[in-house]
Design an enzyme around this catalytic site. Structure first.
Site, mmCIF file in Angstrom:
data_model
loop_
_atom_site.group_PDB
_atom_site.id
_atom_site.type_symbol
_atom_site.label_atom_id
_atom_site.label_comp_id
_atom_site.label_asym_id
_atom_site.label_seq_id
_atom_site.Cartn_x
_atom_site.Cartn_y
_atom_site.Cartn_z
ATOM 1 N N TYR A 7 47.646 9.316 -22.333
ATOM 2 C CA TYR A 7 49.020 8.530 -23.074
ATOM 3 C C TYR A 7 49.921 8.509 -22.065
ATOM 4 C CZ TYR A 7 49.383 12.976 -25.323
ATOM 5 O OH TYR A 7 49.530 14.315 -25.772
ATOM 6 N N ILE B 264 42.100 7.606 -23.072
ATOM 7 C CA ILE B 264 42.470 8.680 -23.894
ATOM 8 C C ILE B 264 43.705 9.224 -23.476
ATOM 9 C CG2 ILE B 264 40.465 8.735 -25.289
ATOM 10 C CD1 ILE B 264 40.366 11.507 -24.098
ATOM 11 N N LYS C 252 40.155 25.087 -27.440
ATOM 12 C CA LYS C 252 39.231 24.428 -28.623
ATOM 13 C C LYS C 252 38.019 25.155 -28.866
ATOM 14 C CE LYS C 252 41.846 19.954 -28.124
ATOM 15 N NZ LYS C 252 41.672 18.491 -27.802
ATOM 16 N N GLY D 252 45.817 6.234 -24.934
ATOM 17 C CA GLY D 252 45.521 7.328 -25.687
ATOM 18 C C GLY D 252 46.523 7.834 -27.030
ATOM 19 N N GLY E 163 33.299 10.862 -18.212
ATOM 20 C CA GLY E 163 33.762 12.267 -18.388
ATOM 21 C C GLY E 163 32.877 12.973 -19.621
ATOM 22 N N ASN F 35 29.198 11.130 -15.645
ATOM 23 C CA ASN F 35 30.168 12.361 -15.191
ATOM 24 C C ASN F 35 29.898 12.783 -13.574
ATOM 25 O OD1 ASN F 35 32.269 14.278 -16.214
ATOM 26 N ND2 ASN F 35 30.548 15.783 -16.210
ATOM 27 N N ARG F 36 30.963 13.468 -13.058
ATOM 28 C CA ARG F 36 30.801 13.792 -11.722
ATOM 29 C C ARG F 36 29.653 14.827 -11.623
ATOM 30 N NH1 ARG F 36 36.068 17.059 -10.075
ATOM 31 N NH2 ARG F 36 35.565 18.067 -11.941
ATOM 32 N N ASP G 192 40.174 15.322 -33.586
ATOM 33 C CA ASP G 192 40.113 14.450 -32.296
ATOM 34 C C ASP G 192 39.163 13.307 -32.296
ATOM 35 O OD1 ASP G 192 42.114 15.834 -30.651
ATOM 36 O OD2 ASP G 192 40.702 17.212 -30.002
ATOM 37 N N GLY H 116 33.547 16.550 -20.811
ATOM 38 C CA GLY H 116 34.267 17.783 -21.226
ATOM 39 C C GLY H 116 34.609 17.712 -22.814
ATOM 40 N N ALA I 209 36.941 16.619 -24.702
ATOM 41 C CA ALA I 209 37.251 15.284 -25.510
ATOM 42 C C ALA I 209 36.181 14.452 -25.557
ATOM 43 C CB ALA I 209 38.233 14.548 -24.785
HETATM 44 P P1 NAP Z 1 38.062 18.771 -19.872
HETATM 45 O O1 NAP Z 1 37.274 19.546 -20.901
HETATM 46 O O2 NAP Z 1 38.666 19.850 -18.907
HETATM 47 O O3 NAP Z 1 37.038 17.662 -19.180
HETATM 48 C C1 NAP Z 1 37.781 16.998 -18.203
HETATM 49 C C2 NAP Z 1 36.508 16.201 -17.659
HETATM 50 O O4 NAP Z 1 36.912 15.335 -16.655
HETATM 51 C C3 NAP Z 1 35.196 16.470 -17.245
HETATM 52 O O5 NAP Z 1 33.983 15.950 -17.722
HETATM 53 C C4 NAP Z 1 35.327 16.503 -15.689
HETATM 54 O O6 NAP Z 1 34.109 16.518 -15.059
HETATM 55 C C5 NAP Z 1 36.272 15.463 -15.424
HETATM 56 N N1 NAP Z 1 37.081 15.424 -14.247
HETATM 57 C C6 NAP Z 1 38.229 16.235 -14.137
HETATM 58 N N2 NAP Z 1 38.742 15.822 -13.088
HETATM 59 C C7 NAP Z 1 37.765 15.076 -12.302
HETATM 60 C C8 NAP Z 1 37.962 14.502 -10.979
HETATM 61 N N3 NAP Z 1 38.892 14.672 -10.175
HETATM 62 N N4 NAP Z 1 36.798 13.670 -10.594
HETATM 63 C C9 NAP Z 1 35.950 13.303 -11.640
HETATM 64 N N5 NAP Z 1 35.802 14.022 -12.917
HETATM 65 C C10 NAP Z 1 36.674 14.827 -13.337
HETATM 66 O O7 NAP Z 1 39.155 18.170 -20.652
HETATM 67 P P2 NAP Z 1 39.239 17.520 -22.074
HETATM 68 O O8 NAP Z 1 39.942 18.423 -23.105
HETATM 69 O O9 NAP Z 1 38.139 16.750 -22.292
HETATM 70 O O10 NAP Z 1 40.604 16.268 -21.816
HETATM 71 C C11 NAP Z 1 40.496 15.339 -20.948
HETATM 72 C C12 NAP Z 1 41.679 14.262 -20.736
HETATM 73 O O11 NAP Z 1 41.655 13.887 -22.042
HETATM 74 C C13 NAP Z 1 43.108 15.139 -20.384
HETATM 75 O O12 NAP Z 1 43.660 13.886 -19.891
HETATM 76 C C14 NAP Z 1 43.451 15.111 -22.069
HETATM 77 O O13 NAP Z 1 45.083 15.116 -21.980
HETATM 78 C C15 NAP Z 1 43.102 14.013 -22.756
HETATM 79 N N6 NAP Z 1 43.038 14.037 -24.257
HETATM 80 C C16 NAP Z 1 43.765 13.031 -25.029
HETATM 81 C C17 NAP Z 1 43.527 13.262 -26.547
HETATM 82 C C18 NAP Z 1 44.521 12.297 -27.320
HETATM 83 O O14 NAP Z 1 44.649 12.438 -28.218
HETATM 84 N N7 NAP Z 1 44.717 11.119 -26.641
HETATM 85 C C19 NAP Z 1 42.884 14.288 -26.802
HETATM 86 C C20 NAP Z 1 42.334 15.214 -26.066
HETATM 87 C C21 NAP Z 1 42.170 15.091 -24.747
HETATM 88 P P3 NAP Z 1 33.331 17.865 -14.745
HETATM 89 O O15 NAP Z 1 32.259 18.188 -15.906
HETATM 90 O O16 NAP Z 1 32.437 17.365 -13.447
HETATM 91 O O17 NAP Z 1 34.297 19.019 -14.416
#
Ligand code: NAP
Length: 283
Positions: free
Chosen positions: A223, A221, A72, A244, A133, A157-158, A108, A135, A137
């Protein structure tokens, strides 16, 4: 990818991994329902092959594609143009190809906002929101909330430094998990954007929910599963909850409209996801 002599117009989603994506199911059903002669396919694209795969998509007649993890941000380098809204978010999940030129959008954030508006009955402008979080999203969600006038947005956030990075223009704060876990009752809306609780680790919680009160609306978010442990505990406490699916379906619908000019059938999309995952798509 398809051969060069296949002239059926097509759309795609690129990512890595991509096999589990439900985007082809919902887009193909809507293309079919509207009688549009086109197909939508999922294409596995690794980070090191992003540029060549994007060039191949253009050459083979692709009219538009969705972009998912991990591309992305990286896709922005290969676009001719970026919509101002996607630029403000700093991420692109939808690309339109017209006469060989690529324009990037972000659906998104608006997809999330549409889902939230459907379920939150009070005035969103006054809402105190906590996003779990920081990241990609979370970034789209926080920026979209702020751009729509929701000014009290906090992030836990962690890696707390990343949370600070999202808060420009917000009256909220950045927190560690230990700082926030006893104080959830002050929030009107809490959104989980971490993958914690996603299949197959479905028993896991993004944070301790002991201090949750029924007035808080919870959105996860994720699903898959349709009802995460986070939502399940919130529901037990009397909170309104949303999974989600609405965000996923609305982001897809906005991309579909951008490419075709037509509104797809939201209920059909939800039904398809429900069939694939089982249960009630909107909780
Ligand atoms: P990303 O950029 O990898 O971000 C993940 C976030 O989660 C980061 O802030 C990370 O913390 C945190 N995290 C991950 N594992 C962790 C753990 N074990 N303990 C604590 N914090 C943790 O991912 P993303 O693109 O934002 O996507 C995140 C989720 O959203 C996924 O499940 C994805 O499937 C879902 N999503 C859904 C939709 C929808 O349309 N419903 C759209 C987009 C994404 P750190 O910063 O500390 O690493």
């Amino acid at each position: 990818m398809r051969s060069f002599d296949d002239y059926t117009p097509f759309y795609a989603v690129i990512g890595d991994p991509i096999a589990q994506s439900m985007s082809p199911d919902i887009h193909n059903a809507c293309l079919n329902q509207l009688g549009i002669d086109a197909q939508y396919e999922a294409i596995q694209v690794s980070e090191e092959h992003l540029q060549e795969q994007v060039e191949l998509l253009v050459k083979s007649g692709c009219k538009g594609f969705n972009v998912t993890i991990p591309h992305k941000l990286g896709i922005i380098d290969y676009l001719d143009e970026i919509d101002p809204y996607a630029k403000a978010i700093g991420a692109v999940n939808t690309v339109e190809i017209k006469e060989g030129r690529l324009k990037g959008y972000n659906t998104d954030g608006p997809g999330f906002f549409q889902g939230l508006s459907n379920v939150y009955e009070r005035d969103l402008i006054d809402a105190d929101v906590l996003v779990i979080g920081a990241g990609g999203a979370a970034r789209a969600i926080v920026k979209t909330l702020l751009m729509n006038g929701v000014s009290k947005v906090s992030v836990v956030n962690r890696t707390v430094l990343k949370a600070y990075g999202l808060l420009e223009g917000s009256k909220g704060s950045a927190y560690t998990f230990s700082e926030i876990e006893g104080n959830l009752s002050i929030y009107d809306i809490i959104v989980n954007t971490t993958p914690i609780g996603m299949y197959p680790e479905i028993g896991n919680l993004p944070l301790n929910t002991d201090s949750l009160q029924p007035h808080t609306t919870l959105i996860d978010i994720i699903y898959n599963p349709l009802m995460t442990e986070f939502l399940s505990q919130g529901k037990e406490k009397g909170c309104v909850v949303q999974n989600g699916v609405p965000m996923f379906v609305y982001q897809a619908a906005l991309a579909f409209k951008q490419w075709t000019g037509l509104d797809p059938d939201i209920a059909l999309m939800e039904e398809i996801i429900k069939k694939k995952l089982g249960g009630n798509p909107s909780c």
